[in-house]
Design a protein around this motif. Structure first.
Motif, PDB file in Angstrom:
ATOM      1  N   LEU A   1     -21.730  -9.248  13.003  1.00 37.80           N
ATOM      2  CA  LEU A   1     -21.786  -8.060  13.859  1.00 37.80           C
ATOM      3  C   LEU A   1     -20.854  -6.972  13.340  1.00 37.80           C
ATOM      4  O   LEU A   1     -21.196  -5.790  13.335  1.00 37.80           O
ATOM      5  CB  LEU A   1     -21.423  -8.434  15.303  1.00 37.80           C
ATOM      6  N   LYS A   2     -19.684  -7.390  12.878  1.00 38.27           N
ATOM      7  CA  LYS A   2     -18.721  -6.421  12.351  1.00 38.27           C
ATOM      8  C   LYS A   2     -19.313  -5.695  11.134  1.00 38.27           C
ATOM      9  O   LYS A   2     -19.221  -4.472  11.020  1.00 38.27           O
ATOM     10  CB  LYS A   2     -17.423  -7.135  11.969  1.00 38.27           C
ATOM     11  N   HIS A   3     -19.932  -6.443  10.230  1.00 32.47           N
ATOM     12  CA  HIS A   3     -20.558  -5.836   9.046  1.00 32.47           C
ATOM     13  C   HIS A   3     -21.668  -4.860   9.438  1.00 32.47           C
ATOM     14  O   HIS A   3     -21.785  -3.789   8.869  1.00 32.47           O
ATOM     15  CB  HIS A   3     -21.131  -6.912   8.121  1.00 32.47           C
ATOM     16  N   LEU A   4     -22.452  -5.274  10.426  1.00 27.79           N
ATOM     17  CA  LEU A   4     -23.555  -4.405  10.879  1.00 27.79           C
ATOM     18  C   LEU A   4     -23.015  -3.119  11.468  1.00 27.79           C
ATOM     19  O   LEU A   4     -23.531  -2.031  11.208  1.00 27.79           O
ATOM     20  CB  LEU A   4     -24.397  -5.124  11.954  1.00 27.79           C
ATOM     21  N   TYR A   5     -21.949  -3.256  12.263  1.00 24.52           N
ATOM     22  CA  TYR A   5     -21.340  -2.100  12.926  1.00 24.52           C
ATOM     23  C   TYR A   5     -20.838  -1.110  11.878  1.00 24.52           C
ATOM     24  O   TYR A   5     -21.008   0.105  12.020  1.00 24.52           O
ATOM     25  CB  TYR A   5     -20.192  -2.568  13.822  1.00 24.52           C
ATOM     26  N   LEU A   6     -20.242  -1.621  10.811  1.00 24.06           N
ATOM     27  CA  LEU A   6     -19.701  -0.754   9.765  1.00 24.06           C
ATOM     28  C   LEU A   6     -20.818  -0.118   8.923  1.00 24.06           C
ATOM     29  O   LEU A   6     -20.700   1.032   8.505  1.00 24.06           O
ATOM     30  CB  LEU A   6     -18.740  -1.531   8.856  1.00 24.06           C
ATOM     31  N   ALA A   7     -21.879  -0.867   8.689  1.00 24.36           N
ATOM     32  CA  ALA A   7     -22.965  -0.351   7.833  1.00 24.36           C
ATOM     33  C   ALA A   7     -23.874   0.632   8.567  1.00 24.36           C
ATOM     34  O   ALA A   7     -24.336   1.614   7.979  1.00 24.36           O
ATOM     35  CB  ALA A   7     -23.796  -1.513   7.310  1.00 24.36           C
ATOM     36  N   ALA A   8     -24.112   0.380   9.835  1.00 19.52           N
ATOM     37  CA  ALA A   8     -25.070   1.211  10.582  1.00 19.52           C
ATOM     38  C   ALA A   8     -24.416   2.483  11.106  1.00 19.52           C
ATOM     39  O   ALA A   8     -23.229   2.498  11.440  1.00 19.52           O
ATOM     40  CB  ALA A   8     -25.638   0.418  11.750  1.00 19.52           C
ATOM     41  N   SER A   9     -25.201   3.518  11.134  1.00 24.33           N
ATOM     42  CA  SER A   9     -24.727   4.765  11.758  1.00 24.33           C
ATOM     43  C   SER A   9     -25.787   5.226  12.751  1.00 24.33           C
ATOM     44  O   SER A   9     -26.889   4.654  12.798  1.00 24.33           O
ATOM     45  CB  SER A   9     -24.469   5.823  10.689  1.00 24.33           C
ATOM     46  N   ILE A  10     -25.460   6.254  13.510  1.00 23.38           N
ATOM     47  CA  ILE A  10     -26.452   6.749  14.489  1.00 23.38           C
ATOM     48  C   ILE A  10     -27.683   7.206  13.707  1.00 23.38           C
ATOM     49  O   ILE A  10     -27.574   7.969  12.752  1.00 23.38           O
ATOM     50  CB  ILE A  10     -25.860   7.917  15.326  1.00 23.38           C
ATOM     51  N   GLY A  11     -28.831   6.725  14.095  1.00 25.64           N
ATOM     52  CA  GLY A  11     -30.076   7.077  13.415  1.00 25.64           C
ATOM     53  C   GLY A  11     -30.573   5.995  12.470  1.00 25.64           C
ATOM     54  O   GLY A  11     -31.715   6.069  11.999  1.00 25.64           O
ATOM     55  N   THR A  12     -29.728   4.999  12.188  1.00 24.39           N
ATOM     56  CA  THR A  12     -30.170   3.893  11.315  1.00 24.39           C
ATOM     57  C   THR A  12     -31.419   3.241  11.900  1.00 24.39           C
ATOM     58  O   THR A  12     -31.467   2.922  13.092  1.00 24.39           O
ATOM     59  CB  THR A  12     -29.046   2.838  11.173  1.00 24.39           C
ATOM     60  N   LYS A  13     -32.422   3.086  11.068  1.00 20.69           N
ATOM     61  CA  LYS A  13     -33.702   2.560  11.548  1.00 20.69           C
ATOM     62  C   LYS A  13     -33.660   1.034  11.765  1.00 20.69           C
ATOM     63  O   LYS A  13     -33.006   0.319  11.008  1.00 20.69           O
ATOM     64  CB  LYS A  13     -34.833   2.872  10.551  1.00 20.69           C
ATOM     65  N   ILE A  14     -34.336   0.613  12.828  1.00 19.13           N
ATOM     66  CA  ILE A  14     -34.444  -0.824  13.136  1.00 19.13           C
ATOM     67  C   ILE A  14     -35.936  -1.155  13.266  1.00 19.13           C
ATOM     68  O   ILE A  14     -36.645  -0.516  14.029  1.00 19.13           O
ATOM     69  CB  ILE A  14     -33.733  -1.166  14.475  1.00 19.13           C
ATOM     70  N   TYR A  15     -36.386  -2.126  12.494  1.00 18.23           N
ATOM     71  CA  TYR A  15     -37.790  -2.561  12.571  1.00 18.23           C
ATOM     72  C   TYR A  15     -37.818  -3.982  13.153  1.00 18.23           C
ATOM     73  O   TYR A  15     -37.257  -4.889  12.573  1.00 18.23           O
ATOM     74  CB  TYR A  15     -38.451  -2.524  11.192  1.00 18.23           C
ATOM     75  N   ILE A  16     -38.437  -4.116  14.298  1.00 16.25           N
ATOM     76  CA  ILE A  16     -38.479  -5.421  14.966  1.00 16.25           C
ATOM     77  C   ILE A  16     -39.922  -5.937  15.025  1.00 16.25           C
ATOM     78  O   ILE A  16     -40.828  -5.226  15.453  1.00 16.25           O
ATOM     79  CB  ILE A  16     -37.897  -5.332  16.395  1.00 16.25           C
ATOM     80  N   PHE A  17     -40.109  -7.156  14.566  1.00 15.60           N
ATOM     81  CA  PHE A  17     -41.447  -7.766  14.648  1.00 15.60           C
ATOM     82  C   PHE A  17     -41.372  -9.193  15.148  1.00 15.60           C
ATOM     83  O   PHE A  17     -40.299  -9.766  15.211  1.00 15.60           O
ATOM     84  CB  PHE A  17     -42.175  -7.698  13.302  1.00 15.60           C
TER      85      PHE A  17
END
Lengths: 205, 218
Positions: free
Chosen positions: B202-218
């Motif tokens: 979660l920490k890595h994701l928080y640091l890598a993602a910014s507002i607008g980062t796309k999420i594709y869920i299937f």
């Protein structure tokens, strides 16, 4: 004399045939790309059933999210145009059932007990109804003596139900296409059922 | 005599049914033979216009580029809800793979009410809309109903700390990618629609993602 004439004929005929095939495949690819572009512009997931290369791709914005390998494929009925079509219904003998939560009945112990709708609960043999009278029937590859029963059922379906369905659709002046797809494994088939939701668009190539 | 007669009638009826069935089968087969491509590749439709070779080929390259241009340039997340797996990706490269927990798919009905909730993780394209450090959870109505408690009127009674872990990424409609106390259940579908991730990932994701980062869920 005759062998030289045959050689000359082959020499002249082959390049013409190759050019013709290239032209047709270029046109097919253009239609696929145009259709894919129209889908990739939307904020939705979409599928490409590439029956020639025997693979199914789940994509979004042109990105490949997941791929399925097709083992066998069979067609029946009208040819399918290369254009976006939507999934209207999933047909299965025993549809997966959702668990109902009883309010106030969960305690700390139960938080570690999983009651959920998961991949294993999904069916592996099912039919998908698409717009334009297209039906896809999917199942996993069955091997050994276990395969006798499902294979017999499929043969029966192919030679009894499909001709009758074709007749029924023709009488109603509607197009009918049935595509039978065999996937590599049970979980692959279940995962496709899970990911392909009603309303999702796809292209069949 | 009567028995003989009735068995004869039965045979006549069965025979007629068989005859009708076979006739329908033959008719269906004949139509199908005309329509079918007999297990060969599906040909192009007549209205799918023939193009000139070179023009089509260069047009195809343009179309391919236009599709590629639609894909995200920066980091993006791919979430496979069937396998409870999250991928942090850049281009085609997988930067991080995490075991997660997604929606249980269970149903909750409000006793004596009309409201109903289906705890699925939504599928499709989403974007990170908010980033929070040490987030608090504002418990929605269903959380109280599920516990068999009365829904509080004061918002203060809904706030719960230390429940969502150290970080949370919101992607709209009350859905979050957040931490969990129930790490034992990572890999299983147990949530109310949110996506639970282990602390380190979660920490890595928080640091890598910014507002607008796309999420594709299937």
């Amino acid at each position: 004399m005759l062998p030289s004439l045959i050689s000359l004929f082959i020499f002249l005929a082959i390049p013409v045939n190759i050019l013709g095939n290239e032209k047709a495949s270029d046109t097919a690819e253009r239609l696929l790309l145009e259709s894919e572009l129209s889908l990739a512009k939307k904020p939705n997931l979409y599928f490409i059933f590439d029956l020639r290369d025997k693979r199914i791709s789940l994509k979004a914005r042109g990105i490949l999210l997941r791929e399925w390998e097709i083992r066998k494929v069979r067609y029946w009925g009208n040819p399918v145009a290369i254009k976006p079509i939507a999934l209207t219904d999933k047909m299965v003998l025993l549809p997966p059932k959702r668990e109902r939560i009883k309010p106030g009945e969960s305690d700390e112990e139960e938080k570690y007990e999983v009651k959920a709708l998961e991949l294993d609960d999904m069916p592996s043999s099912y039919s998908l109804s698409l717009t334009g009278g297209i039906f896809l029937s999917l199942r996993p590859e069955a091997k050994g003596w276990v395969s006798i029963f499902p294979n017999a059922l499929n043969t029966l379906r192919r030679y009894t139900l499909l001709p009758l369905k074709t007749l029924w659709f023709t009488v109603r002046k509607k197009t009918f296409t049935s595509i039978e797809i065999v996937l590599k494994a049970q979980r692959e088939s279940q995962a496709l059922y899970w990911a392909f939701t009603e309303g999702t668009e796809c292209i069949i190539l | 005599m009567f028995k003989r007669k009735s068995s004869l009638i039965t045979w006549i009826i069965l025979g007629s049914f068989l005859l009708i069935f076979i006739s329908l089968e033959i008719a269906g087969h004949q139509i199908a033979r005309k329509l079918s491509n007999q297990w060969k590749s599906i040909p192009l439709e007549k209205n799918q216009v023939k193009m000139e070779g070179e023009k089509t080929s260069s047009m195809n390259n343009i179309l391919r580029r236009r599709i590629t241009n639609l894909s995200p340039r920066e980091y993006y997340l791919v979430i496979d809800t069937a396998n409870n797996t999250l991928y942090l990706k850049k281009g085609e490269k997988i930067i991080q793979k995490s075991v997660i927990s997604c929606g249980s798919g269970n149903i909750l009905k409000e006793p004596g009410g009309k409201r109903k909730w289906i705890f699925d993780t939504p599928k499709g394209e989403f974007a990170v809309k908010s980033k929070m450090k040490d987030p608090s959870w504002v418990k929605p109505d269903w959380a109280f109903i599920e516990e068999g408690k009365e829904v509080p009127k004061d918002i203060k009674d809904r706030i719960e700390t230390d429940y969502l872990g150290e970080y949370a990424l919101g992607f709209g409609d009350g859905y979050f990618i957040h931490g969990t106390l129930y790490t034992r259940l990572l890999g299983r579908s147990v949530t109310h629609g949110c996506i639970r991730v282990g602390d380190e990932d979660l920490k890595h994701l928080y640091l890598a993602a910014s507002i607008g980062t796309k999420i594709y869920i299937f």
